[in-house]
Design a protein around this motif. Structure first.
Motif, PDB file in Angstrom:
ATOM      1  N   GLY A 152       0.723  -1.192   0.050  1.00  0.00           N
ATOM      2  CA  GLY A 152       0.051  -0.037   0.104  1.00  0.00           C
ATOM      3  C   GLY A 152       0.838   1.218   0.064  1.00  0.00           C
ATOM      4  N   MET A 153       1.271   1.564  -1.298  1.00  0.00           N
ATOM      5  CA  MET A 153       2.123   3.028  -1.267  1.00  0.00           C
ATOM      6  C   MET A 153       1.112   4.204  -1.213  1.00  0.00           C
ATOM      7  SD  MET A 153       4.331   4.001  -4.525  1.00  0.00           S
ATOM      8  CE  MET A 153       5.042   5.638  -4.710  1.00  0.00           C
ATOM      9  N   GLN A 154       0.000   4.273  -1.792  1.00  0.00           N
ATOM     10  CA  GLN A 154      -0.907   5.351  -1.865  1.00  0.00           C
ATOM     11  C   GLN A 154      -0.364   6.633  -2.551  1.00  0.00           C
ATOM     12  OE1 GLN A 154      -3.043   3.227  -1.527  1.00  0.00           O
ATOM     13  NE2 GLN A 154      -2.800   2.293   0.238  1.00  0.00           N
ATOM     14  N   SER A 155       0.763   7.049  -1.989  1.00  0.00           N
ATOM     15  CA  SER A 155       1.348   8.416  -2.670  1.00  0.00           C
ATOM     16  C   SER A 155       2.783   8.661  -2.408  1.00  0.00           C
ATOM     17  CB  SER A 155       0.557   9.622  -2.035  1.00  0.00           C
ATOM     18  OG  SER A 155       1.171  10.734  -2.344  1.00  0.00           O
ATOM     19  N   ALA A 156       3.282   9.392  -3.021  1.00  0.00           N
ATOM     20  CA  ALA A 156       4.822   9.539  -2.770  1.00  0.00           C
ATOM     21  C   ALA A 156       5.102  11.206  -2.231  1.00  0.00           C
ATOM     22  CB  ALA A 156       5.451   9.613  -4.226  1.00  0.00           C
ATOM     23  N   ARG A 157       3.826  11.837  -1.911  1.00  0.00           N
ATOM     24  CA  ARG A 157       3.932  12.916  -1.067  1.00  0.00           C
ATOM     25  C   ARG A 157       3.681  13.006   0.118  1.00  0.00           C
ATOM     26  NH1 ARG A 157       7.255  15.881  -5.021  1.00  0.00           N
ATOM     27  NH2 ARG A 157       5.989  16.848  -6.572  1.00  0.00           N
ATOM     28  N   GLU A 158       4.452  13.419   1.099  1.00  0.00           N
ATOM     29  CA  GLU A 158       4.382  13.363   2.353  1.00  0.00           C
ATOM     30  C   GLU A 158       3.244  14.026   2.917  1.00  0.00           C
ATOM     31  OE1 GLU A 158       7.009  14.315   6.620  1.00  0.00           O
ATOM     32  OE2 GLU A 158       7.680  14.874   4.687  1.00  0.00           O
ATOM     33  N   HIS A 159       2.785  15.364   2.353  1.00  0.00           N
ATOM     34  CA  HIS A 159       1.442  16.123   2.993  1.00  0.00           C
ATOM     35  C   HIS A 159       0.226  15.238   2.516  1.00  0.00           C
ATOM     36  CE1 HIS A 159      -0.043  17.738  -1.237  1.00  0.00           C
ATOM     37  NE2 HIS A 159       1.239  17.676  -1.484  1.00  0.00           N
ATOM     38  N   VAL A 160       0.277  14.457   1.076  1.00  0.00           N
ATOM     39  CA  VAL A 160      -1.082  13.629   0.799  1.00  0.00           C
ATOM     40  C   VAL A 160      -0.931  12.363   1.787  1.00  0.00           C
ATOM     41  CG1 VAL A 160      -1.809  12.204  -0.842  1.00  0.00           C
ATOM     42  CG2 VAL A 160      -0.922  14.358  -1.622  1.00  0.00           C
ATOM     43  N   LEU A 161       0.139  11.861   2.309  1.00  0.00           N
ATOM     44  CA  LEU A 161      -0.030  10.690   3.043  1.00  0.00           C
ATOM     45  C   LEU A 161      -0.300  11.052   4.405  1.00  0.00           C
ATOM     46  CD1 LEU A 161       3.499   9.094   2.347  1.00  0.00           C
ATOM     47  CD2 LEU A 161       1.423   8.278   1.705  1.00  0.00           C
ATOM     48  N   ARG A 162      -0.015  12.497   4.912  1.00  0.00           N
ATOM     49  CA  ARG A 162      -0.571  12.735   6.153  1.00  0.00           C
ATOM     50  C   ARG A 162      -2.181  13.008   6.136  1.00  0.00           C
ATOM     51  NH1 ARG A 162       3.796  16.744   6.187  1.00  0.00           N
ATOM     52  NH2 ARG A 162       2.309  18.104   5.563  1.00  0.00           N
ATOM     53  N   VAL A 163      -2.799  13.272   5.092  1.00  0.00           N
ATOM     54  CA  VAL A 163      -4.097  13.507   5.007  1.00  0.00           C
ATOM     55  C   VAL A 163      -4.793  11.904   5.020  1.00  0.00           C
ATOM     56  CG1 VAL A 163      -6.129  13.970   3.376  1.00  0.00           C
ATOM     57  CG2 VAL A 163      -4.204  15.755   3.379  1.00  0.00           C
ATOM     58  N   LEU A 164      -4.079  11.242   4.287  1.00  0.00           N
ATOM     59  CA  LEU A 164      -4.641   9.663   4.580  1.00  0.00           C
ATOM     60  C   LEU A 164      -4.267   8.940   5.893  1.00  0.00           C
ATOM     61  CD1 LEU A 164      -3.439   8.611   0.922  1.00  0.00           C
ATOM     62  CD2 LEU A 164      -5.894   9.381   1.559  1.00  0.00           C
ATOM     63  N   ASP A 165      -3.395   9.621   6.696  1.00  0.00           N
ATOM     64  CA  ASP A 165      -3.072   8.979   7.814  1.00  0.00           C
ATOM     65  C   ASP A 165      -2.193   7.740   7.891  1.00  0.00           C
ATOM     66  OD1 ASP A 165      -4.169  10.827   9.692  1.00  0.00           O
ATOM     67  OD2 ASP A 165      -6.228   9.819   9.353  1.00  0.00           O
ATOM     68  N   ARG A 166      -1.430   7.659   6.403  1.00  0.00           N
ATOM     69  CA  ARG A 166      -0.399   6.569   6.373  1.00  0.00           C
ATOM     70  C   ARG A 166       0.661   6.976   7.135  1.00  0.00           C
ATOM     71  NH1 ARG A 166      -2.378   2.504   4.331  1.00  0.00           N
ATOM     72  NH2 ARG A 166      -0.539   1.976   3.425  1.00  0.00           N
ATOM     73  N   GLN A 167       1.572   5.919   7.569  1.00  0.00           N
ATOM     74  CA  GLN A 167       2.335   6.005   8.518  1.00  0.00           C
ATOM     75  C   GLN A 167       3.874   6.094   7.870  1.00  0.00           C
ATOM     76  OE1 GLN A 167       1.885   6.377  12.154  1.00  0.00           O
ATOM     77  NE2 GLN A 167      -0.013   6.829  11.004  1.00  0.00           N
ATOM     78  N   HIS A 168       4.101   5.488   6.681  1.00  0.00           N
ATOM     79  CA  HIS A 168       5.422   5.151   6.046  1.00  0.00           C
ATOM     80  C   HIS A 168       5.871   6.446   5.469  1.00  0.00           C
ATOM     81  CE1 HIS A 168       2.595   4.343   2.557  1.00  0.00           C
ATOM     82  NE2 HIS A 168       3.323   4.982   2.065  1.00  0.00           N
ATOM     83  N   THR A 169       7.132   6.689   5.259  1.00  0.00           N
ATOM     84  CA  THR A 169       7.665   7.886   4.632  1.00  0.00           C
ATOM     85  C   THR A 169       7.454   7.577   2.984  1.00  0.00           C
ATOM     86  OG1 THR A 169      10.050   6.918   4.630  1.00  0.00           O
ATOM     87  CG2 THR A 169       9.283   8.129   6.638  1.00  0.00           C
ATOM     88  N   PRO A 170       7.647   8.754   2.394  1.00  0.00           N
ATOM     89  CA  PRO A 170       7.386   8.703   0.867  1.00  0.00           C
ATOM     90  C   PRO A 170       8.426   7.703   0.104  1.00  0.00           C
ATOM     91  CG  PRO A 170       7.385  10.892   1.652  1.00  0.00           C
ATOM     92  CD  PRO A 170       7.794  10.153   2.652  1.00  0.00           C
TER      93      PRO A 170
END
Length: 406
Positions: A152-170
């Protein structure tokens, strides 16, 4: 909160299936889905039946889960009788299956093999969050029979991952792909999500570029769906974030198809691209082409021969049922012929192989002609008796299906 279960008819405590479901058993492809309902944290957009440690409560634990799942595998063998059912695909989903030790996932897989037998060349997939694996655990999974992994990558952008509450770094997802390749996984998927609030076209292009650079042989890309009851839905309702825009999502899909196609990935289902036929997810194809599958785990949905059933939702209730020798099934439904025809149209039309014109209801044929004239269907495929979506048709697939069904 985790998703709710649908209504249905009561399911027998024995798990017994109607005779109609068992008729022709073994003639259709057969697979297993294994739901592992555990997560470290709950992503803000997630509506799946998953539980963090704080949500789990008494009566269920990571430690005991493999043995409980194995009890359902053995129940499946009793219910399905002595029919030869070589298992063509197994898919471990969640949740985060790789929160369980590889030995526990391997024990469940070994039980499926012992009770039913894995077909030669069976595809065995597990989902994983990029931060939930390391080189040693990936090697362990390969040694225990897993052939495919989906991150589950979802995004390579940190601010997008934050909105999704994903824990991994880009950059972690790309690194996990490399580690999986070194561990011997021939088939690796990356999951992406587009049209997250705050994401720009450039953000989306960067995510696609990062995914392509990692060189998985399969990419799935899904438009973000705002599910009721999720933290994301609450934030949008409060005006903290904007609702995703359908036109923006369509533009992002076009960007995905352009970039993935240019990098050698061919679409084979509206939201899925693969580098080769061998890289296509055979387990999902089993779903999409009317196969049979037994789904293990709390809240998991099974289908055999036109009968669909779903298990009790909470892991504690699920464990209690199986410990008492009872089926964990909560309810079920027997699909009518019309139900099955509808589902076939909905699923097969999304595939690059398309849907047979001969199966189209007479009342819908003028609408098919209109779809062809409107550029939604490939003319060359149409000449061979198949309805295959054009790129424009893929953007409007759901609307086209609704039109054909009304």
């Amino acid at each position: 909160m985790p998703s709710t279960l649908p209504d249905g008819d009561p399911a027998p405590a024995s798990g017994e299936l109607p005779e109609s479901a068992l008729r022709g058993l073994g003639d259709r492809p057969f697979g297993f889905y294994v739901h592992v309902p555990f997560c470290v944290t709950r992503c803000g957009y997630c509506d799946f039946n998953t539980y963090t440690a704080a949500e789990l409560g008494p009566g269920a634990s990571h430690h005991d889960y493999a043995e409980t799942a194995i009890a359902e595998v053995r129940l499946a063998r009793r219910v399905l009788g002595e029919a030869e059912l070589p298992v063509r695909t197994v898919f471990f989903g969640g949740g985060t299956p790789t929160l369980l030790p590889a030995r526990d996932l391997g024990r469940i897989l070994a039980a499926i093999d012992a009770e039913f037998g894995l077909a030669a060349g069976a595809e065995v997939t597990t989902e994983a969050n990029p931060e939930s694996v390391d080189p040693r655990s990936l090697e362990d999974l390969r040694e225990r029979g897993f052939t495919r992994i989906s991150f589950g990558m979802q995004s390579a952008r940190e601010h997008v991952l934050r909105v999704l509450d994903r824990q991994h770094t880009p950059g972690r997802a790309g690194q996990a792909v490399l580690e999986a390749r070194k561990a011997g996984f021939a088939h690796v998927n990356l999951d992406l999500i587009y049209s997250t609030p705050g994401e720009t076209d450039d953000d989306w292009r960067a995510s696609l570029a990062a995914a392509i650079e990692a060189e998985p042989d399969h990419v799935s890309a899904y438009s973000l769906i705002v599910e009721k009851g999720t933290r994301l839905a609450a934030r949008i309702r409060r005006g903290e974030l904007p609702m995703p825009d359908d036109d923006v999502a369509a533009d992002r899909y076009l960007i995905a198809d352009e970039m993935l196609g240019g990098a050698g990935y061919g679409w084979y289902e509206v939201s899925n691209w693969a580098t080769t036929d061998a890289a296509r997810c055979r387990h999902n194809l089993l779903y999409w082409t009317g196969g049979d599958w037994w789904a293990v785990g709390p809240g998991a949905h099974s289908h055999v021969g036109g009968t669909r059933w779903w298990n009790v939702k909470h892991p504690a209730a699920y464990a209690q049922r199986l410990a008492a020798g009872l089926s964990p099934a909560h309810a079920r439904e027997e699909l009518t012929a019309d139900d099955r025809d509808t589902e076939r149209l909905m699923l097969e039309l999304r595939l690059d192989s398309g849907y047979p014109l001969a199966a189209v209801a007479p009342r819908a044929r003028p609408k098919v002609a209109a779809a062809l004239a409107g550029g939604l269907l490939e003319p060359e495929a149409f000449k061979t008796g198949r309805m295959v979506l054009t790129l424009r048709g893929r953007l409007l697939a759901d609307a086209l299906v609704r039109d054909l069904l009304t």
